[in-house]
Write a protein that holds these residues in place. Structure first.
Motif, PDB file in Angstrom:
ATOM      1  N   ARG A  16       8.255  13.659  10.154  1.00  0.00           N
ATOM      2  CA  ARG A  16       7.861  14.970  10.677  1.00  0.00           C
ATOM      3  C   ARG A  16       7.059  15.741   9.632  1.00  0.00           C
ATOM      4  O   ARG A  16       7.530  16.001   8.530  1.00  0.00           O
ATOM      5  CB  ARG A  16       9.101  15.771  11.073  1.00  0.00           C
ATOM      6  N   GLY A  17       5.825  16.078   9.983  1.00  0.00           N
ATOM      7  CA  GLY A  17       4.973  16.851   9.077  1.00  0.00           C
ATOM      8  C   GLY A  17       4.262  16.030   8.032  1.00  0.00           C
ATOM      9  O   GLY A  17       3.565  16.588   7.184  1.00  0.00           O
ATOM     10  N   GLY A  18       4.382  14.686   8.093  1.00  0.00           N
ATOM     11  CA  GLY A  18       3.722  13.913   7.058  1.00  0.00           C
ATOM     12  C   GLY A  18       3.823  12.418   7.252  1.00  0.00           C
ATOM     13  O   GLY A  18       4.294  11.916   8.286  1.00  0.00           O
ATOM     14  N   LEU A  19       3.354  11.699   6.240  1.00  0.00           N
ATOM     15  CA  LEU A  19       3.380  10.241   6.220  1.00  0.00           C
ATOM     16  C   LEU A  19       4.015   9.786   4.920  1.00  0.00           C
ATOM     17  O   LEU A  19       3.755  10.375   3.859  1.00  0.00           O
ATOM     18  CB  LEU A  19       1.963   9.667   6.313  1.00  0.00           C
ATOM     19  N   VAL A  20       4.801   8.729   4.984  1.00  0.00           N
ATOM     20  CA  VAL A  20       5.378   8.135   3.783  1.00  0.00           C
ATOM     21  C   VAL A  20       4.631   6.839   3.490  1.00  0.00           C
ATOM     22  O   VAL A  20       4.589   5.936   4.336  1.00  0.00           O
ATOM     23  CB  VAL A  20       6.883   7.844   3.964  1.00  0.00           C
ATOM     24  N   VAL A  21       4.014   6.781   2.308  1.00  0.00           N
ATOM     25  CA  VAL A  21       3.374   5.548   1.853  1.00  0.00           C
ATOM     26  C   VAL A  21       4.469   4.748   1.152  1.00  0.00           C
ATOM     27  O   VAL A  21       4.912   5.102   0.066  1.00  0.00           O
ATOM     28  CB  VAL A  21       2.215   5.840   0.883  1.00  0.00           C
ATOM     29  N   THR A  22       4.904   3.684   1.777  1.00  0.00           N
ATOM     30  CA  THR A  22       6.057   2.954   1.248  1.00  0.00           C
ATOM     31  C   THR A  22       5.718   2.155   0.000  1.00  0.00           C
ATOM     32  O   THR A  22       6.570   1.976  -0.873  1.00  0.00           O
ATOM     33  CB  THR A  22       6.635   2.009   2.321  1.00  0.00           C
ATOM     34  N   ASP A  23       4.462   1.660  -0.091  1.00  0.00           N
ATOM     35  CA  ASP A  23       4.047   0.862  -1.243  1.00  0.00           C
ATOM     36  C   ASP A  23       2.563   1.112  -1.507  1.00  0.00           C
ATOM     37  O   ASP A  23       1.704   0.398  -0.981  1.00  0.00           O
ATOM     38  CB  ASP A  23       4.301  -0.622  -0.977  1.00  0.00           C
ATOM     39  N   PRO A  24       2.222   2.131  -2.328  1.00  0.00           N
ATOM     40  CA  PRO A  24       0.804   2.450  -2.575  1.00  0.00           C
ATOM     41  C   PRO A  24       0.006   1.271  -3.119  1.00  0.00           C
ATOM     42  O   PRO A  24      -1.158   1.070  -2.752  1.00  0.00           O
ATOM     43  CB  PRO A  24       0.882   3.593  -3.600  1.00  0.00           C
ATOM     44  N   GLY A  25       0.615   0.467  -3.999  1.00  0.00           N
ATOM     45  CA  GLY A  25      -0.097  -0.674  -4.559  1.00  0.00           C
ATOM     46  C   GLY A  25      -0.470  -1.685  -3.503  1.00  0.00           C
ATOM     47  O   GLY A  25      -1.607  -2.198  -3.482  1.00  0.00           O
ATOM     48  N   GLU A  26       0.445  -1.975  -2.601  1.00  0.00           N
ATOM     49  CA  GLU A  26       0.170  -2.930  -1.528  1.00  0.00           C
ATOM     50  C   GLU A  26      -0.849  -2.366  -0.549  1.00  0.00           C
ATOM     51  O   GLU A  26      -1.701  -3.094  -0.026  1.00  0.00           O
ATOM     52  CB  GLU A  26       1.464  -3.270  -0.796  1.00  0.00           C
ATOM     53  N   LEU A  27      -0.797  -1.060  -0.307  1.00  0.00           N
ATOM     54  CA  LEU A  27      -1.788  -0.429   0.566  1.00  0.00           C
ATOM     55  C   LEU A  27      -3.174  -0.537  -0.048  1.00  0.00           C
ATOM     56  O   LEU A  27      -4.153  -0.815   0.650  1.00  0.00           O
ATOM     57  CB  LEU A  27      -1.424   1.035   0.811  1.00  0.00           C
ATOM     58  N   ALA A  28      -3.278  -0.338  -1.366  1.00  0.00           N
ATOM     59  CA  ALA A  28      -4.564  -0.469  -2.055  1.00  0.00           C
ATOM     60  C   ALA A  28      -5.074  -1.902  -1.961  1.00  0.00           C
ATOM     61  O   ALA A  28      -6.283  -2.135  -1.767  1.00  0.00           O
ATOM     62  CB  ALA A  28      -4.415  -0.048  -3.514  1.00  0.00           C
ATOM     63  N   ARG A  29      -4.195  -2.874  -2.069  1.00  0.00           N
ATOM     64  CA  ARG A  29      -4.615  -4.270  -1.967  1.00  0.00           C
ATOM     65  C   ARG A  29      -5.109  -4.596  -0.561  1.00  0.00           C
ATOM     66  O   ARG A  29      -6.071  -5.345  -0.370  1.00  0.00           O
ATOM     67  CB  ARG A  29      -3.477  -5.212  -2.369  1.00  0.00           C
TER      68      ARG A  29
END
Length: 214
Positions: free
Chosen positions: A196-209
């Motif tokens: 609610r009101g946002g997003l949780v990036v669970t693994d920024p490194g994996e998202l960057a990859r």
């Protein structure tokens, strides 16, 4: 911003404190001041004649907002809203213009800021044509996580980004429906989680990859 420029602006301005959700600048108004953000972050948004609001940028510590109207006396081209508690220096536009005339270094710095923002706009237009909506959403979320993200208690490495999906759609330049599909795609990969009101990036490194592979 170089320390000497900050000192000059502090001498010419006064401190203002804003709560999360406060509007610092209204689109279309003719208020005659420039703001230097010292703490916190703000959304820069623009509303079309048809009523559609788009998020244009996020600004944070060391950045100025309202500088164009402060220089040319024109109406505000965008609305600026506090994403978090914000501390800023308010410099009356006449004083700001006098400083630009007497401090060449400050004038050069402002020119560099404007050029950088033009380059940023050009880069975004290139990304719109070169990347899929999923890649653009991931790129934008990564940038926001780095600039404004907060750690999530009990989830090592996870970062909370305070942004609504419709706001993210405006930043990325896609429809709400397209953004919803992109978020579902990233969530299905286990890289994002809605909150609610946002997003949780669970693994920024994996998202960057992932972005580098898309």
């Amino acid at each position: 911003m170089p320390a000497e420029h900050v000192a000059a602006l502090r001498a010419a301005g006064s401190r203002r404190v804003y709560r999360q959700g406060d509007t610092l600048i209204w689109q279309g108004e003719h208020e005659d001041f420039v703001l230097l953000i010292e703490h916190g972050h703000v959304w820069v948004t623009s509303t079309s004649p048809g009523g559609h609001t788009s998020v244009l940028a996020v600004r944070g510590p060391g950045e100025v907002v309202g500088e164009l109207a402060g220089v040319d006396h024109g109406p505000r081209s965008a609305t600026v809203t506090a994403v978090s508690p914000v501390e800023a220096l308010m410099i009356p536009a006449p004083r700001f213009r006098r400083l630009l005339g007497t401090a060449p270094g400050l004038s050069l710095w402002l020119l560099e800021v404007i050029v950088q923002r033009l380059r940023e706009a050009d880069r975004q237009r290139l990304e719109y044509g070169a990347y899929s909506a999923v890649a653009r959403a991931a790129l934008c979320v990564l940038d926001l996580a780095e600039r404004t993200g907060r750690p999530v208690r009990g989830q090592p490495g996870a970062v909370l980004v305070d942004i609504l999906q419709r706001e993210l759609a405006g930043l990325v330049g896609v429809s709400r429906t397209t953004m919803d599909r992109a978020i579902r795609d990233l969530a299905g990969r286990g890289l994002l989680r809605t909150r609610r009101g946002g997003l949780v990036v669970t693994d920024p490194g994996e998202l960057a990859r992932l972005v580098s592979d898309l």
